[in-house]
Design a protein around this motif. Structure first.
Motif, short mmCIF file in Angstrom:
data_model
loop_
_atom_site.label_atom_id
_atom_site.label_comp_id
_atom_site.label_asym_id
_atom_site.label_seq_id
_atom_site.Cartn_x
_atom_site.Cartn_y
_atom_site.Cartn_z
N ILE A 36 -1.73 -20.08 0.94
CA ILE A 36 -1.62 -20.10 2.39
C ILE A 36 -1.21 -18.72 2.90
CG2 ILE A 36 -0.28 -21.04 4.32
CD1 ILE A 36 -0.12 -23.67 2.79
N LEU A 37 -0.34 -18.05 2.15
CA LEU A 37 0.21 -16.76 2.54
C LEU A 37 -0.19 -15.69 1.53
CD1 LEU A 37 3.84 -17.98 3.32
CD2 LEU A 37 2.00 -17.61 4.96
N SER A 38 -0.13 -14.45 1.95
CA SER A 38 -0.27 -13.34 1.01
C SER A 38 1.13 -12.82 0.70
CB SER A 38 -1.10 -12.20 1.62
OG SER A 38 -0.38 -11.54 2.63
N ILE A 39 1.25 -12.02 -0.32
CA ILE A 39 2.48 -11.30 -0.62
C ILE A 39 2.10 -9.83 -0.48
CG2 ILE A 39 4.27 -10.79 -2.32
CD1 ILE A 39 4.32 -13.69 -1.31
N VAL A 40 2.77 -9.12 0.42
CA VAL A 40 2.38 -7.75 0.73
C VAL A 40 3.62 -6.90 0.99
CG1 VAL A 40 2.03 -8.23 3.19
CG2 VAL A 40 0.78 -6.35 2.12
N ALA A 41 3.55 -5.65 0.58
CA ALA A 41 4.65 -4.70 0.75
C ALA A 41 4.04 -3.34 1.05
CB ALA A 41 5.48 -4.63 -0.53
N VAL A 42 4.91 -2.35 1.25
CA VAL A 42 4.42 -0.99 1.48
C VAL A 42 5.07 -0.02 0.50
CG1 VAL A 42 3.90 -1.33 3.92
CG2 VAL A 42 6.15 -0.48 3.25
N ALA A 43 4.38 1.10 0.32
CA ALA A 43 4.89 2.24 -0.44
C ALA A 43 4.39 3.49 0.27
CB ALA A 43 4.37 2.21 -1.88
N VAL A 80 1.40 2.84 -8.67
CA VAL A 80 2.39 2.98 -7.61
C VAL A 80 3.65 3.57 -8.23
CG1 VAL A 80 3.71 1.80 -5.82
CG2 VAL A 80 1.45 0.93 -6.46
N LYS A 81 4.05 4.75 -7.75
CA LYS A 81 5.26 5.40 -8.25
C LYS A 81 6.45 4.91 -7.43
CE LYS A 81 2.84 9.50 -9.73
NZ LYS A 81 2.48 10.86 -9.38
N GLY A 82 7.46 4.40 -8.11
CA GLY A 82 8.68 3.97 -7.44
C GLY A 82 8.59 2.56 -6.91
N GLN A 83 9.64 2.17 -6.23
CA GLN A 83 9.80 0.82 -5.69
C GLN A 83 9.03 0.67 -4.38
OE1 GLN A 83 10.09 -2.38 -6.02
NE2 GLN A 83 12.13 -2.31 -6.96
N ILE A 84 8.61 -0.54 -4.08
CA ILE A 84 7.98 -0.87 -2.82
C ILE A 84 9.06 -1.21 -1.79
CG2 ILE A 84 5.78 -1.64 -3.77
CD1 ILE A 84 6.91 -4.50 -3.78
N ALA A 85 8.66 -1.40 -0.54
CA ALA A 85 9.60 -1.76 0.53
C ALA A 85 8.99 -2.84 1.42
CB ALA A 85 9.94 -0.53 1.36
N HIS A 86 9.83 -3.51 2.15
CA HIS A 86 9.42 -4.52 3.13
C HIS A 86 8.46 -5.56 2.53
CE1 HIS A 86 11.44 -2.11 6.09
NE2 HIS A 86 10.70 -1.07 5.77
N ASN A 87 8.71 -5.96 1.30
CA ASN A 87 7.88 -6.98 0.66
C ASN A 87 8.07 -8.29 1.43
OD1 ASN A 87 6.23 -8.33 -1.11
ND2 ASN A 87 7.64 -8.23 -2.84
N HIS A 88 6.96 -8.95 1.72
CA HIS A 88 7.06 -10.19 2.50
C HIS A 88 5.88 -11.11 2.26
CE1 HIS A 88 4.73 -7.40 5.03
NE2 HIS A 88 4.21 -8.47 5.62
N ALA A 89 6.10 -12.37 2.60
CA ALA A 89 5.03 -13.36 2.61
C ALA A 89 4.37 -13.25 3.99
CB ALA A 89 5.60 -14.75 2.39
N CYS A 90 3.06 -13.08 4.03
CA CYS A 90 2.37 -12.81 5.29
C CYS A 90 1.32 -13.88 5.58
CB CYS A 90 1.71 -11.43 5.24
SG CYS A 90 0.98 -10.93 6.82
N GLY A 91 1.30 -14.34 6.82
CA GLY A 91 0.33 -15.35 7.22
C GLY A 91 -0.85 -14.82 8.00
N CYS A 92 -0.93 -13.50 8.18
CA CYS A 92 -2.03 -12.97 9.00
C CYS A 92 -3.38 -13.26 8.34
CB CYS A 92 -1.85 -11.47 9.25
SG CYS A 92 -2.46 -10.41 7.93
N THR A 93 -4.42 -13.13 9.11
CA THR A 93 -5.76 -13.42 8.60
C THR A 93 -6.45 -12.19 8.02
OG1 THR A 93 -6.71 -13.08 10.79
CG2 THR A 93 -6.10 -15.36 10.20
#
Length: 191
Positions: free
Chosen positions: A62-69, A40-53
């Motif tokens: 219980i939660l995932s940790i997910v972000a976008v690039a 992954v080149k550069g920083q990620i964005a909108h990193n969050h703890a997610c409860g979706c299935t």
């Protein structure tokens, strides 16, 4: 004394803020033999703890940790032959390792507000400096994943204690992006 609420190993003991000048890193699946590696080149964005299935979670979390690039900043650099799309009909095309099951990347290719972004799990990297989690999303969805409803107050309280505002959808900024996309597509909002 009440039992500690454990959400995810990457945040249970707190977390460090990200580095503004972070140049990126490599995500590695859990395989010992021929692990899948995603650069992954550069920083990620909108990193969050997610409860979706739909998000991948480590065992016991219980939660995932997910972000976008941006998708063009995400490249599989090793053992791409081990990846398969979990659900080809989904908006987020999660590519999981067929051996260990870890979701390595999830590009959005459909006509959607998040098209051109790829969802990632930054805890799969050993590099430090990734953006820290910013909020909790889809928290009530953990019930759909088997969490007992009477635990929800404790889960939300623990997120707040960690400085992560819990939402039962996405953050207001991301919900606005979805609404703007829908309004433009329908013609209600014109630029």
């Amino acid at each position: 004394m009440p039992e500690a609420v454990l959400l995810h190993p990457a945040i249970d003991k707190g977390f460090q803020p990200g580095a503004d000048d972070f140049a990126g890193g490599t995500l590695v699946c859990h395989c010992l033999d021929r692990p899948v590696k995603v650069e992954v080149k550069g920083q990620i964005a909108h990193n969050h703890a997610c409860g979706c299935t739909q998000c991948w979670k480590p065992e016991g979390a219980i939660l995932s940790i997910v972000a976008v690039a941006p998708t063009d900043h995400v490249t599989v650099v090793a053992n791409a032959d081990k990846l398969a799309v979990v659900n080809p009909a989904a908006t987020i095309l999660c590519h999981a390792c067929t051996v260990c099951g870890v979701h390595m990347k999830g590009p959005v290719e459909k006509d959607h507000a998040f098209r051109g972004l790829t969802f990632l799990h930054p805890e799969l990297s050993r590099e430090e400096g990734w953006q820290a989690p910013q909020f909790g999303a889809f928290i009530s969805s953990v019930i759909e994943g088997g969490v007992k409803p009477d635990r929800m107050d404790g889960i939300r309280a623990r997120l707040r204690q960690l400085g992560l505002r819990p939402y039962d959808c996405l953050s207001p900024t991301l919900m606005d992006a979805l609404s703007i996309f829908a309004a433009r597509k329908s013609g209600v909002l014109k630029d």
